[in-house]
Design an enzyme around this catalytic site. Structure first.
Site: not given
Lengths: 498, 498
Positions: B262-263, B266, B292
């Protein structure tokens, strides 16, 4: 004046916030930053430095500071001292025009890159012309800033406020007279065996041992941390966050251990500075010489002394049992104090070290006086190393190009290293008088009374006193080389069974 | 206008330097800072934020920006867009008086502390009065800032510029209508076995595995690094230094793995932003929703999909052989996609997640409209959790007090989480059309074409287009919930053998 002073404090603290932020950017650059971040990071540091400078030269701030300076008699000691010191900084920067500052930073930047190339090529000639410009602009700075007796004082004043060439001449004459004789005498004795220090000391164990030693000297990990960086350093973002770095060389036990204790000594000073004076001169260290006295006191007077290893021989043997089989405190103590001339300053023992500084001091002074020029300075360098240390410099990389200071155009800094050792010896001698049974405590693993003594006598005052005032308050006299010689004689008598 | 624009760029870059420095202070606070550094650190961050604000509201800067805004037709696209966006920010901050900003930061600070206490005591009543003030000042802000249709838009605009309540109402009506039905249907199938994900996964191995996975999705460690922090986050100091953090839970394999991806998603976005536009709106992300979309696309559409684990099942089994004995890609894929209602948003699966957001959206809108008040909001919360998720909230800590956003007075942020997932599904559907054999490539361990597609279609444009424009450029239409439903139907059909 109360309101004026409060305004002054508020501005100074904001300036400190910005400077400490720049400090964190720099710390991060050494410790964490991924390689691609470098270009933008330099720009970010430059922007913050620029903002801090603008704030310090802001018209309203300057006017308020001038009002305070004119009325400083109405202020009490720490306040008055802050105003005096800030006003002094202001005056110094006022004397340097923006044109000068920009020209200087250009020359420094070029100088640094030329030095990198020259060192790579081991050829002083590639640095010579840049160094000429660096020396010229320093000379110009001396004239712009002004001085009482000798241009060198205008430069030293940034690092060791109030230092006088006349005093340094006496100190280094002592170094020459007494220390050269002493090292020659040592050379006639049987050399100590330090071969076990060159065995393989594994990275992780060294790291763990270093943390343990930092704890034992009283470094507060709640207000600091240790990391790895190519060159060890101490930095802080206020006295509540004081960080040290170290490096590990698996084939050189001393490299990390004494960097830990050395930087730890700097850090203990910073951690002991009064947080109430955050951002103000009295919340900062007195000078680089006094700062270095704190690192050297822990590194040498404590960390390279017998009592400390009587306390810690079991600890070090717990980490490195095989390497240190059959090595007791006394043998360990002798090995870590081996004296022998070396070409590289940062690898030097405690005694020859001061010849390295002496040489730089003579050269720097000579450049400003005009008795030396940059033209053949590597030859002058090499001749001095032959004369004082008896060693042959094989190339400029291990000679005149070894240190970064001149590459940054920094002249007048080196003497603070020797001052640090000499102050350390004098302070430590006083501590032994003031603290009954100090070395017995240290031999029993307790250096807390020494730390408390330093907190009380040195740290808590921050920049309230000058180096000279502080030294007189603590020891009843100004800096005196005899304490260093007496410390050295006592130590090396034991090391060399003299 | 050329000189005006250059001046504008130079100022914006300096402001960015200061903001990124503040960002590093905050990153360091989470990752490195020793505990005693906290008080001074907050002050340092506040000083830098204040300076950045002063620079952005500096008279000369504002006048120049106004001149550029008036003449923006003379500028080309990226330049014009920068001026428009900067002018818009300027206008917004002009509408908020200094008095308002100070009052707000006081209310926020009190609110945050009240929330901490209330969460500790699991009692919403301890937060209620502070929350009332937070809601009131947000309402005031809506009126000061202004809006076209609904006050909520004035707040959302900071996070998802241009977002309209009418559009969100349609989206969340779809969520309610289609997703509730779908999750109810899933609940009638046999639950998947994910027990092997709750075995002990050792810290160090998870950490090493996480780094490996980050490399595999294309995260550039030359321009970034991963560290541990209590709450995972991504931060950057320009697109050349983009850092992620994660956390490790030894009893929950997913906690670290999906936080890494997830990070990492980003971070891939930030690493792909144009460095030439450093400090300018077009050098930044479009919106939080689009940001997101990048994290969710990698986390869910890639990282929780079968092809990714066909490629990586051997890798994960290399690290955790015992735990995953007998587990193949398909079984692994099913386990990581288990659907079941939970009380905590951040622990939710991909489907129920949007009910968490739906509830917050309904409540936030209701508070602004006045149909809800803070008085009994925990009861309203609990009733909605019962209605949409079928779960009983046992106390306020696992209910209304679970998220930090409202404690900071942040209203209008939550919808961006759902928008992210919906954009992700729509973008991923398009990527599958544009890249022939995409999922075969991923199943063979190669997601480089997907990354290149995202770089080309999303990252390199920075903030040049609005979310809506970007979505239309990429997919030919505005945001449409059907792509998410279609993705979900396809995936969970496989997961639950429907």
């Amino acid at each position: 004046m109360k309101k004026n002073y409060e305004e002054y404090v508020a501005s100074m603290r904001k300036i400190a916030d910005v400077n400490y932020a720049a400090g964190l950017l720099s710390w991060d650059k050494e410790v964490n930053m991924p390689p691609k971040g470098a270009a933008i990071r330099s720009q970010q540091v430059a922007t913050l430095s620029g903002i801090a400078h603008e704030m310090f030269t802001d018209k309203k701030f300057v006017e308020n500071l001038e009002t305070l300076e004119k009325n400083k008699k109405k202020l009490k000691l720490p306040q008055r001292r802050n105003i005096e010191l800030s006003f002094k900084s202001q005056q110094r920067s006022n004397k340097l025009s923006t044109e000068f500052v920009i020209r200087n930073s250009k020359i420094v930047s070029e100088g640094y890159h030329a030095w990198l190339k020259a060192r790579e090529a081991k050829d002083y000639n590639l640095f010579k012309e840049s160094f000429r410009k660096l020396v010229e602009i320093r000379k110009e700075e001396c004239e712009l800033v002004g001085y009482e007796n000798h241009p060198y004082e205008a430069l030293m004043d940034q690092f060791e406020p109030g230092a006088k060439v006349a005093d340094l001449d006496i100190l280094f004459a002592d170094v020459k007279k007494q220390l050269i004789k002493f090292t020659k005498k040592i050379a006639t004795y049987k050399q100590v065996d330090d071969s076990f220090l060159k065995k393989k000391y594994p990275q992780q164990k060294q790291w763990d041992f270093g943390l343990e030693i930092l704890k034992r000297i009283g470094y507060d990990f709640e207000g600091g941390r240790q990391d790895i960086s190519p060159h060890p350093f101490t930095t802080n973002f206020g006295s509540s966050d004081v960080r040290v770095t170290t490096r590990v060389d698996e084939r050189n036990f001393g490299s990390m251990t004494w960097s830990c204790i050395h930087e730890g000594g700097h850090a203990l000073y910073e951690q002991g500075l009064p947080i109430s004076e955050y951002g103000l001169p009295t919340g900062n260290a007195v000078s680089l010489g006094i700062h270095e006295s704190q690192s050297r006191l822990w590194e040498n007077n404590v960390g390279r002394n017998l009592p400390f290893w009587e306390a810690n021989i079991d600890l070090v043997k717990k980490y490195f049992a095989t390497n240190l089989k059959g090595v007791g405190a006394s043998k360990f103590f002798k090995a870590i104090n081996k004296v022998s001339p070396s070409l590289i300053r940062v690898e030097s023992d405690e005694l020859y070290y001061h010849f390295h500084i002496l040489i730089r001091y003579e050269i720097e002074k000579g450049l400003l006086e005009g008795t030396y020029t940059v033209d053949n300075l590597n030859e002058i360098w090499n001749a001095k190393y032959k004369e004082y240390l008896g060693v042959d410099v094989k190339n400029d990389a291990e000679g005149i190009l070894q240190d970064i200071h001149w590459a940054y155009g920094s002249i007048g800094y080196f003497p603070t290293y020797s001052l640090g050792s000499f102050y350390a010896a004098q302070f430590y001698a006083q501590a032994k008088k003031d603290i009954r049974g100090l070395e017995k405590q240290i031999a029993a693993g307790d250096s807390s009374k020494l730390l408390a003594w330093l907190r009380e006598n040195v740290h808590k005052h921050g920049g309230t006193y000058t180096s000279e005032q502080l030294c007189k308050r603590i020891t009843g006299e100004g800096l005196n080389f005899k304490y260093f010689m007496s410390y050295a004689r006592k130590k090396y008598k034991m090391v060399y069974d003299m």
